[in-house]
Enzyme design. Structure first.
Site, PDB file in Angstrom:
ATOM      1  N   ALA A  21     -30.640  13.881  -8.191  1.00 15.81           N
ATOM      2  CA  ALA A  21     -29.298  14.295  -8.610  1.00 15.81           C
ATOM      3  C   ALA A  21     -29.428  15.078  -9.919  1.00 15.81           C
ATOM      4  CB  ALA A  21     -28.426  13.062  -8.820  1.00 15.81           C
ATOM      5  N   CYS A  22     -28.350  15.742 -10.329  1.00 15.07           N
ATOM      6  CA  CYS A  22     -28.313  16.443 -11.615  1.00 15.07           C
ATOM      7  C   CYS A  22     -28.712  15.457 -12.717  1.00 15.07           C
ATOM      8  CB  CYS A  22     -26.900  16.957 -11.887  1.00 15.07           C
ATOM      9  SG  CYS A  22     -26.679  17.719 -13.502  1.00 15.07           S
ATOM     10  N   PRO A  23     -29.593  15.802 -13.637  1.00 10.28           N
ATOM     11  CA  PRO A  23     -30.177  17.113 -13.929  1.00 10.28           C
ATOM     12  C   PRO A  23     -31.536  17.355 -13.266  1.00 10.28           C
ATOM     13  CG  PRO A  23     -30.743  15.635 -15.695  1.00 10.28           C
ATOM     14  CD  PRO A  23     -29.996  14.816 -14.669  1.00 10.28           C
ATOM     15  N   GLY A  24     -31.917  16.535 -12.271  1.00  7.15           N
ATOM     16  CA  GLY A  24     -33.237  16.645 -11.650  1.00  7.15           C
ATOM     17  C   GLY A  24     -33.623  18.051 -11.214  1.00  7.15           C
ATOM     18  N   ASP A  48     -27.708  18.889  -4.590  1.00  8.16           N
ATOM     19  CA  ASP A  48     -26.754  18.501  -5.642  1.00  8.16           C
ATOM     20  C   ASP A  48     -25.837  19.685  -5.954  1.00  8.16           C
ATOM     21  OD1 ASP A  48     -26.591  16.299  -8.145  1.00  8.16           O
ATOM     22  OD2 ASP A  48     -25.937  18.331  -8.642  1.00  8.16           O
TER      23      ASP A  48
END
Lengths: 83, 137
Positions: A21-24, A48
């Site tokens: 998920a963000c920030p991944g 995402d």
């Protein structure tokens, strides 16, 4: 670039960030772009929604060229050209 | 190079996670970052405390849902976000000396490996004055 042109690009680096998920995805993109040369093409796979706006903005700020996004089922592919 | 200054007052899991996500965004942008860890925050940075933080600052009745969602979404821990950010950009983490003392941390070695130094309030304000973005969490 059209969807067909994006699909036909010769990609130098593919980053699969669909598991995060963000920030991944942004972090994966940032790490990966350091490993390729200027003018190389990178694709980032993400599921995402935040990434769709995040990566083009980031690329623009960092001097990379955002080429476009291709929608797949359940995820999308963002294409960048390293500046 | 733009600069982010963060005052991290909170030592709760939700706010530490938010701080970590923001830091990693700053890291992706190659920003210079100064984090000033204030009162409750300093407790989370005491050596060995990183995995003991499990309280939420807001909506504490949703704690179980919050923690299981983080696991389901494979979100990094707050500590990992801080660690990654330090690897990627110039992040300096300073503990407010008063806050440290309140929780029994007097010296740099009392804190975890993320911490660069212990400082006074003047340094925080000078950093905030010079920064492009200042936030308080």
């Amino acid at each position: 670039m059209t969807q067909e042109e994006l699909q036909a690009l010769a990609v130098n680096k593919s980053v699969d960030a669909r598991g995060t998920a963000c920030p991944g995805p942004l972090l994966e993109a940032k790490k990966a772009i350091g490993t390729i040369g200027s003018g190389d093409i990178m694709e980032v796979l993400s599921a995402d929604e935040g990434t769709k706006r995040d990566i083009p903005k980031w690329a623009n700020k960092k001097g990379h060229e955002y080429l476009g996004t291709v929608e797949e089922s359940g995820f999308f592919k963002i294409y960048l050209k390293k500046g | 190079m733009s600069k982010l200054c963060m005052g991290l007052f909170s030592g709760s899991l939700d706010k530490l996670t938010a701080a970590g996500v923001i830091l990693s965004g700053a890291a992706a942008d190659d920003m210079d970052v100064d984090v000033f860890v204030l009162l409750q925050g300093a407790r989370a940075f005491l050596k060995g405390n990183e995995n003991k933080i499990d309280n939420l600052a807001e909506a504490s009745f949703l704690k179980d849902e919050f923690i299981s969602s983080l696991e389901r979404l494979k979100v990094s821990t707050w500590y990992e976000f801080f660690e990654m950010s330090k690897d990627m950009t110039n992040v300096k983490i300073y503990i407010c000396s008063l806050a440290g003392k309140i929780w029994g941390g007097e010296k740099l070695e009392d804190f975890n490996g993320l911490v660069d130094d212990i400082c006074g309030i003047g340094e925080y304000l000078t950093s905030a004055e010079e920064a492009d973005i200042h936030m308080f969490i």
